[in-house]
Design a protein around this motif. Structure first.
Motif, mmCIF file in Angstrom:
data_model
loop_
_atom_site.group_PDB
_atom_site.id
_atom_site.type_symbol
_atom_site.label_atom_id
_atom_site.label_comp_id
_atom_site.label_asym_id
_atom_site.label_seq_id
_atom_site.Cartn_x
_atom_site.Cartn_y
_atom_site.Cartn_z
ATOM 1 N N GLY A 43 0.674 -1.160 -0.007
ATOM 2 C CA GLY A 43 -0.123 0.024 0.166
ATOM 3 C C GLY A 43 0.843 1.187 -0.115
ATOM 4 N N PRO A 44 0.210 2.462 0.261
ATOM 5 C CA PRO A 44 0.856 3.871 0.129
ATOM 6 C C PRO A 44 1.965 3.997 1.152
ATOM 7 C CG PRO A 44 -1.325 3.968 0.802
ATOM 8 C CD PRO A 44 -1.124 2.499 0.630
ATOM 9 N N LYS A 45 1.900 3.376 2.204
ATOM 10 C CA LYS A 45 2.713 3.741 3.490
ATOM 11 C C LYS A 45 4.356 3.384 2.995
ATOM 12 C CE LYS A 45 0.615 5.569 6.985
ATOM 13 N NZ LYS A 45 1.099 7.032 7.242
ATOM 14 N N ILE A 46 4.467 2.222 2.449
ATOM 15 C CA ILE A 46 5.751 2.068 1.858
ATOM 16 C C ILE A 46 6.511 3.014 1.025
ATOM 17 C CG2 ILE A 46 7.150 0.380 0.603
ATOM 18 C CD1 ILE A 46 5.630 -0.974 2.802
ATOM 19 N N THR A 47 5.649 3.769 0.345
ATOM 20 C CA THR A 47 6.273 4.847 -0.458
ATOM 21 C C THR A 47 6.550 6.178 0.343
ATOM 22 O OG1 THR A 47 4.810 4.150 -2.342
ATOM 23 C CG2 THR A 47 6.186 6.264 -2.959
ATOM 24 N N ALA A 62 14.833 5.487 -2.421
ATOM 25 C CA ALA A 62 14.736 4.455 -1.684
ATOM 26 C C ALA A 62 13.957 3.279 -1.884
ATOM 27 C CB ALA A 62 14.485 5.135 -0.160
ATOM 28 N N VAL A 63 14.541 2.198 -1.483
ATOM 29 C CA VAL A 63 13.663 0.669 -1.561
ATOM 30 C C VAL A 63 13.582 0.291 -0.376
ATOM 31 C CG1 VAL A 63 13.454 -0.998 -2.891
ATOM 32 C CG2 VAL A 63 14.161 0.780 -4.015
ATOM 33 N N ALA A 64 12.456 0.110 0.126
ATOM 34 C CA ALA A 64 12.448 -0.757 1.498
ATOM 35 C C ALA A 64 12.376 -2.256 1.220
ATOM 36 C CB ALA A 64 11.149 -0.082 1.995
ATOM 37 N N ASP A 252 2.865 -2.758 5.122
ATOM 38 C CA ASP A 252 2.530 -1.284 5.463
ATOM 39 C C ASP A 252 2.558 -0.944 6.928
ATOM 40 O OD1 ASP A 252 2.008 -1.582 2.399
ATOM 41 O OD2 ASP A 252 1.028 0.443 2.993
ATOM 42 N N LEU A 253 2.376 -2.300 7.532
ATOM 43 C CA LEU A 253 2.441 -1.867 9.134
ATOM 44 C C LEU A 253 3.702 -1.456 9.604
ATOM 45 C CD1 LEU A 253 0.743 -5.481 9.979
ATOM 46 C CD2 LEU A 253 -0.327 -3.379 9.808
ATOM 47 N N GLY A 258 7.710 2.971 10.805
ATOM 48 C CA GLY A 258 8.881 3.451 10.375
ATOM 49 C C GLY A 258 8.865 5.004 9.965
ATOM 50 N N CYS A 259 7.611 5.278 9.394
ATOM 51 C CA CYS A 259 7.373 6.897 9.404
ATOM 52 C C CYS A 259 6.993 7.430 10.428
ATOM 53 C CB CYS A 259 5.856 6.914 8.594
ATOM 54 S SG CYS A 259 5.672 6.363 6.972
#
Ligand code: PLP
Length: 396
Positions: A43-47, A62-64, A252-253, A258-259
């Motif tokens: 989902g969007p949390k990764i980006t 960045a690539v998680a 995304d969790l 992380g955010c």
């Protein structure tokens, strides 16, 4: 009796670990928000998290990844490491820094450390370069950045790719620049003992678009859904595999955690620096204890605090000192056993004595507890325990 009692009350009642995460209600609310939403993965949390990390360090991309080791594996893939290729790294690191080379069939080549910084010694790198050398994986041990300016120069001269294992150094500076744009690719880890956590997690940051594209493919089965990149296209459902990739995705969790943790990073680093300074001030005057030395260009973000006990000043060896500190409820540790001394590496043919400085370092080092949530009393407890153990075993 009264003497015994007195001594006993000095010892901490609870065990103090060497490292630990700091998660608060705000972090928890962020994760719960994702759990209640539509996407718990992809989902969007990764980006959002990737952009936060990239902008913090000043990198383009960045690539998680699901953990730092997977991220390092991705970096070796993007660097094109193949069987027969040699990759130079340090023995004083976590095994993941060189295992990632083995995953791609490459051969790790260990170069000894500088005895002051405990990082790879740039003066010894050139002698280890051969026709097969493809890359250098430099590690910012304890949070002190490696001499990346010198390493980049060597790499440019020999056409090598540089990967910085910055698992210890999120928030650290070298020559006034944040770690994250000094090498071709840089890895950060978000394991709970590291500067910020996502439970498990890692990231590669880079300014290179080609590496970025390769990392994205590698993270998700080597598969693309971008019609512009396809060789064939059977229809709107179509996906195409171009490389042998893995499922190394972060959820995304994790990204939400992380955010939220990113907002606290500078505060965490500052607290780590404070504690390290208190330790160094306390131990400076003890003969036989060696406090960590810092390179003039480096501003460490202090993942670890290593205290060395010079054997000639004590009546017992490091193991007895270690056990005495543990008996004081101080969660000391040792970072690290030189990688090539591991039985797996020994069976590959690496021999004891390969890096004498690293082995000497390993035999005398003890890791003291260091994490932002330590209280002032925790810090005092560590200092007093070290002092008591020092006095008990000091060779007069
Ligand atoms: C933690 C660590 C890693 C690996 O990170 P994980 O997220 O635990 O897989 C790699 N290198 C070093 C030096 C580390 O400390």
């Amino acid at each position: 009796m009264s003497e015994d009692n007195h001594n006993h009350t000095l010892i901490r009642e609870t065990f103090l670990p060497y490292g630990q995460q700091w998660i608060d209600d705000e972090d928890i609310a962020e994760v719960v928000g994702v759990l209640k939403g539509e996407f718990i993965t992809q989902g969007p949390k990764i980006t959002e998290f990737e952009q936060k990390v990239a902008s913090y360090v000043g990198a383009k991309y960045a690539v998680a990844f699901c953990n730092g080791t997977a991220a390092l594996h991705g970096a070796c893939f993007a660097a094109g490491i193949k069987p027969g290729d040699e990759v130079i790294t340090t023995p004083i690191t976590f095994i993941a820094s060189s295992n990632c080379v083995l995953y791609e069939g490459g051969t790790p080549v260990f170069v000894d450390i500088n005895p002051d910084t405990y990082n790879i010694d740039p003066d010894q790198i050139t002698a280890s370069i051969t026709d097969r050398t493809k890359a250098i994986i430099a590690v910012d041990f304890t949070g002190q950045p490696v001499e990346m300016d010198r390493i980049q120069m060597i790499a440019r001269d020999h056409g090598l790719i540089t990967i910085q294992d910055a698992a210890h150094s999120l928030g650290a500076l070298y020559g006034g620049r944040k770690v994250g744009t000094l090498a071709d690719m840089t890895m950060f880890s978000f394991h709970p003992v590291k500067h910020i956590t996502t439970g498990e997690g890692g990231v590669i940051v880079t300014d290179n678009e080609e590496y970025y594209e390769k990392l994205l493919l590698f993270r998700s089965h080597g598969m693309t859904k971008d019609p512009d990149k396809m060789i064939n296209n059977d229809g709107p459902w179509y996906y195409e595999m171009h490389e042998l990739g893995y499922n190394y995705r972060m959820t995304d969790l994790q990204a939400a955690l992380g955010c939220s943790q990113m907002h606290k990073l500078d505060g965490f680093v500052k607290r780590r620096q404070e504690i390290a300074q208190q330790y160094s001030e306390a131990f400076l005057k003890f003969e036989g204890l060696v406090i960590p030395k810092q390179h003039q260009e480096a501003e460490s973000s202090w993942h670890l605090y290593m205290l060395r006990w010079q054997p000639e000043n004590f009546t017992v060896d490091r193991k007895v000192i270690f056990e005495a500190l543990r008996a004081e409820n101080i969660g000391v540790h040792v970072h690290y056993i030189p990688v090539y001394l591991q039985p797996y590496y020994q069976q590959l043919g690496y021999e004891k004595g390969l890096c004498p400085q690293a082995e000497q370092y390993y035999n005398t080092a003890i890791t003291l507890p260091l994490f932002p949530r330590m209280t002032d009393q925790d810090v005092i407890d560590v200092i007093q325990a070290v002092q008591r153990v020092y006095e008990r075993f000091q060779l007069l």
